[in-house]
Structure formats: C-alpha cells, structure tokens
Design a protein around this motif. Structure first.
Motif, PDB file in Angstrom:
ATOM      1  N   ASP A 266     -52.408  10.019  25.748  1.00 50.70           N
ATOM      2  CA  ASP A 266     -51.116  10.467  26.179  1.00 50.70           C
ATOM      3  C   ASP A 266     -50.447   9.486  27.233  1.00 50.70           C
ATOM      4  OD1 ASP A 266     -51.261  12.500  24.264  1.00 50.70           O
ATOM      5  OD2 ASP A 266     -51.551  13.868  25.687  1.00 50.70           O
ATOM      6  N   GLU A 267     -51.358   8.791  28.087  1.00 49.25           N
ATOM      7  CA  GLU A 267     -50.956   8.013  29.086  1.00 49.25           C
ATOM      8  C   GLU A 267     -50.965   6.583  28.917  1.00 49.25           C
ATOM      9  OE1 GLU A 267     -49.629   9.056  32.021  1.00 49.25           O
ATOM     10  OE2 GLU A 267     -49.673  11.244  31.493  1.00 49.25           O
ATOM     11  N   ARG A 268     -51.590   6.448  27.530  1.00 53.48           N
ATOM     12  CA  ARG A 268     -51.660   4.644  27.397  1.00 53.48           C
ATOM     13  C   ARG A 268     -50.102   4.133  27.272  1.00 53.48           C
ATOM     14  NH1 ARG A 268     -56.858   3.885  27.683  1.00 53.48           N
ATOM     15  NH2 ARG A 268     -58.286   5.514  27.066  1.00 53.48           N
ATOM     16  N   MET A 269     -49.851   3.244  27.781  1.00 53.03           N
ATOM     17  CA  MET A 269     -48.440   2.791  27.675  1.00 53.03           C
ATOM     18  C   MET A 269     -48.598   1.193  26.834  1.00 53.03           C
ATOM     19  SD  MET A 269     -46.985   5.142  28.973  1.00 53.03           S
ATOM     20  CE  MET A 269     -45.518   4.846  29.555  1.00 53.03           C
ATOM     21  N   THR A 270     -47.246   0.701  26.753  1.00 50.49           N
ATOM     22  CA  THR A 270     -47.262  -0.761  26.341  1.00 50.49           C
ATOM     23  C   THR A 270     -47.603  -1.636  27.341  1.00 50.49           C
ATOM     24  OG1 THR A 270     -44.849  -0.770  26.817  1.00 50.49           O
ATOM     25  CG2 THR A 270     -45.460   0.091  24.518  1.00 50.49           C
ATOM     26  N   PRO A 271     -47.917  -3.039  26.990  1.00 45.80           N
ATOM     27  CA  PRO A 271     -48.006  -3.989  28.109  1.00 45.80           C
ATOM     28  C   PRO A 271     -46.875  -4.042  28.749  1.00 45.80           C
ATOM     29  CG  PRO A 271     -48.914  -4.408  25.812  1.00 45.80           C
ATOM     30  CD  PRO A 271     -48.203  -3.518  25.507  1.00 45.80           C
ATOM     31  N   GLY A 272     -45.643  -4.041  28.381  1.00 48.58           N
ATOM     32  CA  GLY A 272     -44.396  -4.124  29.026  1.00 48.58           C
ATOM     33  C   GLY A 272     -44.182  -3.242  30.409  1.00 48.58           C
ATOM     34  N   PHE A 273     -44.914  -1.969  30.047  1.00 46.93           N
ATOM     35  CA  PHE A 273     -44.910  -0.827  31.336  1.00 46.93           C
ATOM     36  C   PHE A 273     -45.855  -1.449  32.107  1.00 46.93           C
ATOM     37  CE2 PHE A 273     -47.389   2.390  33.289  1.00 46.93           C
ATOM     38  CZ  PHE A 273     -46.437   3.208  33.832  1.00 46.93           C
ATOM     39  N   TYR A 274     -46.811  -2.116  31.913  1.00 44.80           N
ATOM     40  CA  TYR A 274     -47.938  -2.299  33.022  1.00 44.80           C
ATOM     41  C   TYR A 274     -47.387  -3.753  33.684  1.00 44.80           C
ATOM     42  CZ  TYR A 274     -50.896   1.027  31.082  1.00 44.80           C
ATOM     43  OH  TYR A 274     -51.465   2.153  30.540  1.00 44.80           O
ATOM     44  N   ILE A 275     -46.600  -4.490  32.983  1.00 43.20           N
ATOM     45  CA  ILE A 275     -46.040  -5.712  33.796  1.00 43.20           C
ATOM     46  C   ILE A 275     -45.168  -5.113  34.808  1.00 43.20           C
ATOM     47  CG2 ILE A 275     -44.751  -7.850  33.262  1.00 43.20           C
ATOM     48  CD1 ILE A 275     -46.211  -7.975  30.643  1.00 43.20           C
ATOM     49  N   GLY A 276     -44.331  -4.486  34.204  1.00 41.83           N
ATOM     50  CA  GLY A 276     -43.169  -3.814  35.226  1.00 41.83           C
ATOM     51  C   GLY A 276     -43.603  -3.090  36.189  1.00 41.83           C
ATOM     52  N   THR A 277     -44.694  -2.260  36.133  1.00 42.77           N
ATOM     53  CA  THR A 277     -45.033  -1.518  37.165  1.00 42.77           C
ATOM     54  C   THR A 277     -46.083  -2.782  38.191  1.00 42.77           C
ATOM     55  OG1 THR A 277     -45.720   0.278  35.777  1.00 42.77           O
ATOM     56  CG2 THR A 277     -46.764   0.112  37.918  1.00 42.77           C
TER      57      THR A 277
END
Length: 305
Positions: A266-277
């Motif tokens: 439920d908390e696994r996100m796309t690579p774009g999310f982690y780059i933005g974070t």
C-alpha cells in the motif's frame, strides 16, 4: 552541557516517534480526522496537566497572551486534521513528503510575519521544492488531493512554529503547550460539529469502536504528544537549535520507511515519487548549511566608514 551518545539516540528516537504519527492516523481509521484530533488533544491536556501538577508549576499567563495561545491551538488543530486526512486520502508516504515542505514554508512566512528581508537562497530553494512537488504530482496524479492537504498542513505547521518562537522567549514550553492543546481541543470540537452537520449519518466515525483504537489513541496522545514534546524541549538544552532542526528534517525518511515496513504494498510508490521526495529533502537539508555559510560571509564583509 555536552550531549552524550544517549542524548543523540533520544533525539533520533523522538523524530522517529513523530514520523510514526501519520501511521497511527491510518491505523485509527475509520475514526474521522477531526474526532481523532479531539481525542488526541483532550488526552494530551490531561497528560500535560498531570505533569505540571506533579511539578507544582504555575500556569499563570496574562489574559491577552492566553487568548493568543488558545487561538494558536486552533491553528494546530486544523494542521493535525489536514495531516491525518492527507494520510488517508493518499497514503502515509505522500503525507510525509508534503510535510517535508514545512521548513521552506517557514522561510517564506518568517520574513512576512517577523518583517525581515527574504534571502535569495530561500527563494531558489523554494523553487527546488516546487520542482520536487511537481515530480511527485506528475507520477502520483491520483494522490494529488492528499499531497495538497499535506502541503497545506505543512504551511500551518510553519505558521504556528513562527508564532511560538516569540512565546518561548517568555513562557515555559510545557505551559505554552498546555494552553495550545486546550485551544486545539476546542478547535477540533468545532470541526467535529461541522463534520457531523454535513454528514448526519456519520456518527460511527466520531468515536472509537475497537479496543485497539483506544490503545493507539493513548500512544498518540501520551507518547507522540506529551512525552515527545517534553523530552524534545529538554534535549534543546544540550543540542543547538541548528542540529535539532536538521535532525527533525529526517522525520519523512523515518516515517516513509516505517510505513513501507508496516503497510507493505500500500505504501510502495513509483520511482518518480522517491525522486521528487529526495529533491525536497535535499533542499530542506542543504538550507541550514547554505544559510550558515552566507551568514558567516556577510559578517566578514568589510564595512564602509
């Protein structure tokens, strides 16, 4: 006093606890966010009141400042409601990514409220944070509302932190917190009333229905609010504000890692999310270093005669 290894551990433990609050908000579903804040602040008032009574400490504050503290508590209530709402509308990771903008919000609001000039570095890093938010929104478009709620919550967090920076120069931190929790309790009660008026059939979402929810509420109120605040203030006697703020900026990192471990897919996100974070966190973490360098450079500039 020089901080010990135990003090460093406690500081990071407090930040870990704060990162855990969004997870508790999700665990307390389907309890409404406003009702959650109502219970949290009510229990926190009882806990802080007990601590002050045990310390035999006066809570006397001039009437004018008392009303200001209570009003600031109303801002805190809205901040927490938006915070927990964001964690449910999107997820814990998106909520904490949005909250990572609070330091940059402070750099925007502080010049306005304290009437000082805005620094160029703050404007530049503000645009960097906006770029990070754009990346998150682009790759997690379906969680846009949750991100917007989290960023709004971060703005309110920066606002009441700036307000409190003046109160802490005059009053004890626990006394300030007691009045603000009272104000937050009243503010959340008003929000509960609004929610009930808009959704008359939603009474089941206004009180805990499982024993586990009461346990999580006690953890949220006594551990994440009373204990964390009390120990955090004590540690400020040993750590510089600079190091403390720098460590608190790790809250989204700890929270996102905990969320993935607890909620899994439920908390696994796309690579774009982690780059933005990472872009947001990089801007937040680099700001104190750059600000310190610029301040030192300005103090060493030759003055005209």
């Amino acid at each position: 006093m020089k901080p010990s290894l135990t003090d460093y551990f406690q500081l990071h433990f407090i930040v870990l606890i704060w990162g855990f609050t969004a997870i508790l908000g999700k665990l307390l579903a389907p309890l409404d966010s406003s009702a959650l804040v109502l219970y949290r602040t009510g229990l926190a008032v009882l806990g802080m009141g007990a601590v002050l009574w045990f310390r035999n400490q006066s809570i006397g504050v001039p009437a004018r400042d008392r009303w200001r503290l209570l009003a600031t508590g109303g801002i805190i209530a809205l901040h927490w409601v938006l915070f927990f709402w964001a964690a449910r509308v999107a997820n814990v990771s998106v909520c904490l990514a949005g909250m990572a903008t609070s330091s940059l919000w402070a750099s925007v609001l502080e010049p306005i409220l304290l009437r000082r000039r805005m620094r160029a570095i703050e404007v530049i890093l503000g645009f960097v944070v906006m770029a990070g938010l754009y990346l998150i929104f682009r790759f997690e478009f379906d969680k846009g509302m949750g991100l917007a709620l989290a960023v709004s919550s971060a703005m309110l967090s920066a606002l009441f932190t700036i307000i409190n920076s003046r109160f802490t120069q005059r009053y004890d931190a626990l006394v300030i917190s007691l009045y603000e929790m009272m104000g937050a309790f009243v503010g959340s009660a008003v929000l509960v009333g609004v929610f009930w008026a808009l959704e008359p059939d939603s009474a089941l979402f206004l009180y805990p229905t499982r024993p586990a929810q009461w346990l999580w509420l006690l953890v949220l109120s006594l551990v994440c609010t009373v204990y964390a605040y009390w120990v955090g203030v004590r540690l400020l006697r040993k750590f510089s504000p600079y190091l403390a703020i720098l460590t608190v900026n790790l809250e989204p990192v700890y929270g996102i890692v905990l969320a993935v471990l607890i909620f899994g897919d439920d908390e696994r996100m796309t690579p774009g999310f982690y780059i933005g974070t990472l872009v947001i966190l990089a801007a937040v973490l680099i700001y104190p270093f750059l600000n310190d360098r610029l301040t030192k450079a300005q103090t060493h500039l030759p003055t005209s005669t």
